[in-house]
Design a protein around this motif. Structure first.
Motif, PDB file in Angstrom:
ATOM      1  N   ASP A 170     -26.553  11.677   0.956  1.00 12.46           N
ATOM      2  CA  ASP A 170     -26.843  12.929   0.252  1.00 12.46           C
ATOM      3  C   ASP A 170     -27.139  12.677  -1.223  1.00 12.46           C
ATOM      4  OD1 ASP A 170     -26.456  14.292   2.601  1.00 12.46           O
ATOM      5  OD2 ASP A 170     -24.425  14.979   2.108  1.00 12.46           O
ATOM      6  N   LEU A 171     -26.339  11.825  -1.838  1.00 15.63           N
ATOM      7  CA  LEU A 171     -26.534  11.546  -3.258  1.00 15.63           C
ATOM      8  C   LEU A 171     -27.827  10.762  -3.496  1.00 15.63           C
ATOM      9  CD1 LEU A 171     -22.842  10.728  -4.179  1.00 15.63           C
ATOM     10  CD2 LEU A 171     -24.185  12.645  -5.070  1.00 15.63           C
ATOM     11  N   LEU A 172     -28.128   9.827  -2.612  1.00 13.25           N
ATOM     12  CA  LEU A 172     -29.383   9.087  -2.750  1.00 13.25           C
ATOM     13  C   LEU A 172     -30.583  10.020  -2.640  1.00 13.25           C
ATOM     14  CD1 LEU A 172     -28.641   5.849  -0.665  1.00 13.25           C
ATOM     15  CD2 LEU A 172     -29.122   5.951  -3.120  1.00 13.25           C
ATOM     16  N   ASN A 173     -30.506  10.963  -1.720  1.00 15.25           N
ATOM     17  CA  ASN A 173     -31.604  11.926  -1.553  1.00 15.25           C
ATOM     18  C   ASN A 173     -31.768  12.822  -2.776  1.00 15.25           C
ATOM     19  OD1 ASN A 173     -32.328  11.036   1.008  1.00 15.25           O
ATOM     20  ND2 ASN A 173     -30.941  12.464   2.051  1.00 15.25           N
ATOM     21  N   ALA A 174     -30.677  13.026  -3.489  1.00 18.32           N
ATOM     22  CA  ALA A 174     -30.712  13.928  -4.648  1.00 18.32           C
ATOM     23  C   ALA A 174     -31.188  13.233  -5.921  1.00 18.32           C
ATOM     24  CB  ALA A 174     -29.324  14.524  -4.876  1.00 18.32           C
ATOM     25  N   ILE A 175     -31.312  11.923  -5.887  1.00 19.12           N
ATOM     26  CA  ILE A 175     -31.649  11.160  -7.094  1.00 19.12           C
ATOM     27  C   ILE A 175     -33.166  11.027  -7.250  1.00 19.12           C
ATOM     28  CG2 ILE A 175     -31.641   8.819  -8.073  1.00 19.12           C
ATOM     29  CD1 ILE A 175     -28.773   8.542  -7.127  1.00 19.12           C
ATOM     30  N   THR A 176     -33.640  11.318  -8.449  1.00 12.74           N
ATOM     31  CA  THR A 176     -35.019  11.032  -8.825  1.00 12.74           C
ATOM     32  C   THR A 176     -35.007   9.771  -9.670  1.00 12.74           C
ATOM     33  OG1 THR A 176     -35.615  13.378  -8.843  1.00 12.74           O
ATOM     34  CG2 THR A 176     -37.063  11.862 -10.023  1.00 12.74           C
ATOM     35  N   PRO A 177     -35.619   8.702  -9.188  1.00 10.79           N
ATOM     36  CA  PRO A 177     -35.560   7.433  -9.933  1.00 10.79           C
ATOM     37  C   PRO A 177     -36.209   7.539 -11.309  1.00 10.79           C
ATOM     38  CG  PRO A 177     -36.342   7.085  -7.690  1.00 10.79           C
ATOM     39  CD  PRO A 177     -36.349   8.556  -7.917  1.00 10.79           C
ATOM     40  N   ARG A 178     -35.665   6.788 -12.248  1.00 12.77           N
ATOM     41  CA  ARG A 178     -36.300   6.665 -13.555  1.00 12.77           C
ATOM     42  C   ARG A 178     -37.625   5.925 -13.380  1.00 12.77           C
ATOM     43  NH1 ARG A 178     -32.447   9.637 -14.313  1.00 12.77           N
ATOM     44  NH2 ARG A 178     -30.909   9.459 -15.993  1.00 12.77           N
ATOM     45  N   SER A 179     -38.608   6.263 -14.202  1.00 19.79           N
ATOM     46  CA  SER A 179     -39.929   5.646 -14.054  1.00 19.79           C
ATOM     47  C   SER A 179     -40.318   4.762 -15.230  1.00 19.79           C
ATOM     48  CB  SER A 179     -40.995   6.729 -13.863  1.00 19.79           C
ATOM     49  OG  SER A 179     -40.998   7.622 -14.968  1.00 19.79           O
ATOM     50  N   ALA A 180     -39.589   4.855 -16.341  1.00 24.54           N
ATOM     51  CA  ALA A 180     -39.948   4.050 -17.513  1.00 24.54           C
ATOM     52  C   ALA A 180     -39.777   2.566 -17.204  1.00 24.54           C
ATOM     53  CB  ALA A 180     -39.074   4.447 -18.700  1.00 24.54           C
ATOM     54  N   HIS A 181     -40.717   1.774 -17.711  1.00 25.72           N
ATOM     55  CA  HIS A 181     -40.656   0.342 -17.432  1.00 25.72           C
ATOM     56  C   HIS A 181     -41.099  -0.434 -18.656  1.00 25.72           C
ATOM     57  CE1 HIS A 181     -45.087   0.228 -16.837  1.00 25.72           C
ATOM     58  NE2 HIS A 181     -44.898   1.433 -16.325  1.00 25.72           N
ATOM     59  N   GLU A 182     -40.875  -1.751 -18.622  1.00 25.99           N
ATOM     60  CA  GLU A 182     -41.224  -2.612 -19.735  1.00 25.99           C
ATOM     61  C   GLU A 182     -41.635  -3.978 -19.202  1.00 25.99           C
ATOM     62  OE1 GLU A 182     -37.920  -3.640 -22.262  1.00 25.99           O
ATOM     63  OE2 GLU A 182     -36.485  -3.523 -20.597  1.00 25.99           O
ATOM     64  N   ASN A 183     -42.338  -4.733 -20.035  1.00 28.95           N
ATOM     65  CA  ASN A 183     -42.744  -6.078 -19.679  1.00 28.95           C
ATOM     66  C   ASN A 183     -41.812  -7.064 -20.367  1.00 28.95           C
ATOM     67  OD1 ASN A 183     -44.771  -8.624 -20.261  1.00 28.95           O
ATOM     68  ND2 ASN A 183     -45.221  -7.582 -18.333  1.00 28.95           N
ATOM     69  N   VAL A 184     -41.201  -7.954 -19.591  1.00 24.29           N
ATOM     70  CA  VAL A 184     -40.227  -8.890 -20.149  1.00 24.29           C
ATOM     71  C   VAL A 184     -40.602 -10.315 -19.768  1.00 24.29           C
ATOM     72  CG1 VAL A 184     -38.376  -7.172 -20.056  1.00 24.29           C
ATOM     73  CG2 VAL A 184     -38.668  -8.775 -18.147  1.00 24.29           C
ATOM     74  N   PRO A 185     -40.141 -11.309 -20.548  1.00 22.50           N
ATOM     75  CA  PRO A 185     -40.361 -12.702 -20.153  1.00 22.50           C
ATOM     76  C   PRO A 185     -39.748 -12.972 -18.782  1.00 22.50           C
ATOM     77  CG  PRO A 185     -39.571 -12.565 -22.422  1.00 22.50           C
ATOM     78  CD  PRO A 185     -39.436 -11.191 -21.842  1.00 22.50           C
ATOM     79  N   LEU A 186     -40.343 -13.900 -18.056  1.00 19.64           N
ATOM     80  CA  LEU A 186     -39.908 -14.174 -16.689  1.00 19.64           C
ATOM     81  C   LEU A 186     -38.406 -14.438 -16.601  1.00 19.64           C
ATOM     82  CD1 LEU A 186     -40.546 -14.717 -13.716  1.00 19.64           C
ATOM     83  CD2 LEU A 186     -41.137 -17.063 -14.337  1.00 19.64           C
ATOM     84  N   HIS A 187     -37.866 -15.263 -17.485  1.00 19.13           N
ATOM     85  CA  HIS A 187     -36.446 -15.604 -17.396  1.00 19.13           C
ATOM     86  C   HIS A 187     -35.539 -14.404 -17.633  1.00 19.13           C
ATOM     87  CE1 HIS A 187     -37.035 -15.836 -21.804  1.00 19.13           C
ATOM     88  NE2 HIS A 187     -35.759 -15.498 -21.863  1.00 19.13           N
ATOM     89  N   ALA A 188     -36.060 -13.387 -18.329  1.00 18.07           N
ATOM     90  CA  ALA A 188     -35.259 -12.199 -18.634  1.00 18.07           C
ATOM     91  C   ALA A 188     -35.321 -11.155 -17.525  1.00 18.07           C
ATOM     92  CB  ALA A 188     -35.727 -11.580 -19.953  1.00 18.07           C
ATOM     93  N   SER A 189     -36.080 -11.433 -16.470  1.00 15.30           N
ATOM     94  CA  SER A 189     -36.227 -10.446 -15.394  1.00 15.30           C
ATOM     95  C   SER A 189     -35.129 -10.554 -14.334  1.00 15.30           C
ATOM     96  CB  SER A 189     -37.599 -10.594 -14.721  1.00 15.30           C
ATOM     97  OG  SER A 189     -37.696 -11.815 -14.001  1.00 15.30           O
ATOM     98  N   ILE A 190     -34.269 -11.549 -14.423  1.00 14.21           N
ATOM     99  CA  ILE A 190     -33.217 -11.727 -13.428  1.00 14.21           C
ATOM    100  C   ILE A 190     -32.334 -10.485 -13.346  1.00 14.21           C
ATOM    101  CG2 ILE A 190     -31.633 -12.849 -15.068  1.00 14.21           C
ATOM    102  CD1 ILE A 190     -32.052 -13.890 -11.402  1.00 14.21           C
ATOM    103  N   GLY A 191     -32.109  -9.990 -12.130  1.00 11.60           N
ATOM    104  CA  GLY A 191     -31.277  -8.816 -11.938  1.00 11.60           C
ATOM    105  C   GLY A 191     -31.977  -7.491 -12.174  1.00 11.60           C
ATOM    106  N   ARG A 192     -33.231  -7.534 -12.636  1.00 11.12           N
ATOM    107  CA  ARG A 192     -33.977  -6.299 -12.909  1.00 11.12           C
ATOM    108  C   ARG A 192     -34.782  -5.907 -11.672  1.00 11.12           C
ATOM    109  NH1 ARG A 192     -34.588  -5.928 -18.589  1.00 11.12           N
ATOM    110  NH2 ARG A 192     -35.430  -3.828 -18.224  1.00 11.12           N
ATOM    111  N   PHE A 193     -35.329  -4.698 -11.690  1.00 14.89           N
ATOM    112  CA  PHE A 193     -36.119  -4.198 -10.571  1.00 14.89           C
ATOM    113  C   PHE A 193     -37.608  -4.255 -10.906  1.00 14.89           C
ATOM    114  CE2 PHE A 193     -32.043  -1.884 -10.184  1.00 14.89           C
ATOM    115  CZ  PHE A 193     -31.679  -2.310  -8.914  1.00 14.89           C
ATOM    116  N   ALA A 194     -38.402  -4.803  -9.995  1.00 18.90           N
ATOM    117  CA  ALA A 194     -39.850  -4.857 -10.200  1.00 18.90           C
ATOM    118  C   ALA A 194     -40.388  -3.444 -10.311  1.00 18.90           C
ATOM    119  CB  ALA A 194     -40.514  -5.599  -9.046  1.00 18.90           C
TER     120      ALA A 194
END
Length: 411
Positions: free
Chosen positions: A14-38
């Motif tokens: 129910d909570l997942l269905n109610a969530i609107t994902p954030r859309s803002a994004h940024e470009n980061v160096p490859l090594h800094a992308s660990i743990g982030r979402f594409a």
């Protein structure tokens, strides 16, 4: 099931269905992308490998020539190594000494391992027949042009960093991090990091805030320490209001029950939060609440450390994934026979700390440590959680149950 409780799976859905994902994004160096979402699908623009190359050390030849002349003594036309390709011309009846990773020269289509060959000065005889393509990595075997490297919303982990690097990506577009504030409530708890941190009569050190901040440290979050808030409705409401100014989510622990010093429900109302969840049909973790203020969330965890940890792992983390624009994680479940018996009434799922004992067909789940929701030591030596389903009426030895391993016990 308690009439006012919600099963964990239903609450999470129910909570997942109610969530609107954030859309803002940024470009980061490859090594800094660990743990982030594409932030979007990442498509390969190259073939990996770009050229056919040898999979073993040995000798490259034309397999059809060998099939027609199995006793032929092949002259060695030259050598090919990784980074040092052979650029000469190879006749049908010649071989090239080749090493793993070297580009396959024109004129050959198979590689024999050196142990399957007999060398005579500058000639080589083959002791085994070869099929066309043997020990030869074809173009695009790892990754082909146009193939998706990562789908949007995928959490980036170490092997993905390697794949992106191999495909030539210096930077990655990722979803922006969420901002979260963590606070604890209670007149009885004190900050272990405080300058004067001795405990008085009836006081305890705050374990939840340090534990939960550590548990979330590897997430796509900017974490703020909200400190300890007194058992006071107005103080808690003020803390929530202040945190919501700069945070996407607020996580508090303690004060989520029905006692006279439990103020989370009233404090959430004071800041205009709509109650999205109140009480879970699970143990530990029944007094769990979730409030929503526009597109922001307040998560009110139980005060008992084990309950707070279990609820954070099983409920909050998947929700944070989706809110951050990622694919919500699903805990790995491995079915293993119980090596214990346990009394239980239907109506609540239970999550007990457990270890895996034995191996192969003799592997069993065993309960670890004391079972109280406040016993942190039951977490520290456990391999994971054993899930006893909502409708289960008791566990007997040998009953198949779902085991949920902790990430620390995985690879």
């Amino acid at each position: 099931m308690h009439p006012e409780t919600t099963p964990l799976d239903s609450a999470r859905a129910d909570l997942l269905n109610a969530i609107t994902p954030r859309s803002a994004h940024e470009n980061v160096p490859l090594h800094a992308s660990i743990g982030r979402f594409a932030a979007s699908d990442i498509i390969s623009t190259v073939n990996l490998p770009a050229t056919a190359n040898a999979a073993v050390d040995g000798y490259a030849i034309d397999a059809e020539t060998l099939a027609a002349n199995p006793d032929h003594l092949f002259p060695i036309a030259g050598q090919a190594r990784a980074g040092h390709p052979f650029t000469g011309t190879i006749a049908k009846d010649e071989a090239v000494e080749i090493y793993t990773g070297a580009v396959m020269p024109d004129g050959v289509n198979a590689v024999a391992m050196h142990e399957d060959c007999t060398r005579h000065d500058n000639h080589v005889r083959f002791d085994k027949m070869l099929q066309i393509g043997a020990n030869n990595r074809p173009v695009g075997e790892n990754l082909a042009v146009g193939e998706i490297i990562l789908s949007a919303g995928t959490r980036i982990h170490a092997p993905m960093i390697g794949q992106l690097a191999a495909a030539g990506h210096k930077t990655v577009d990722v979803q922006n991090k969420l901002t979260a504030t963590m606070l604890s409530t209670g007149d009885e708890i004190i900050d272990v990091m405080a300058a004067d941190n001795g405990t008085g009569f009836g006081q305890i050190y705050d374990a939840n805030r340090p534990m939960l901040m550590a548990a979330l440290a590897g997430e796509a979050l900017n974490l703020h320490d909200g400190g300890i808030v007194a058992d006071d409705r107005d103080a808690l409401a003020n803390a929530y209001q202040a945190a919501l100014v700069h945070s996407d989510i607020v996580i508090s622990s303690g004060g989520a029950s029905d006692g006279i010093e439990d103020h989370t429900q009233a404090a959430m109302k004071m800041v205009g939060a709509e109650c999205a969840l109140w009480r879970l049909a699970m143990k530990p973790g029944r007094p769990m609440a979730v409030g929503r203020v526009e597109d922001k969330f307040i998560f009110c965890l139980p005060g008992n450390p084990v309950a707070a940890f279990v609820c954070a792992k099983l409920l909050i983390m998947p929700l944070l994934d989706k809110l951050a624009g990622g694919i919500a994680r699903t805990p790995l479940r491995v079915t293993v026979p119980a090596g214990f018996s346990h009394k239980k009434k239907p109506g609540r799922a239970e999550y007990l700390r457990a270890t895996l004992q034995g191996s192969g067909k003799d592997q069993q789940i065993q309960i670890h440590g004391r079972r109280g929701a406040g016993v942190i030591s039951s977490l520290t030596g456990a391999d994971g959680l054993v899930e006893i389903p909502l409708d289960n009426a008791g566990v007997e030895v040998g009953m198949p149950l779902a085991f949920l391993p902790f990430v620390e016990r995985g690879l």
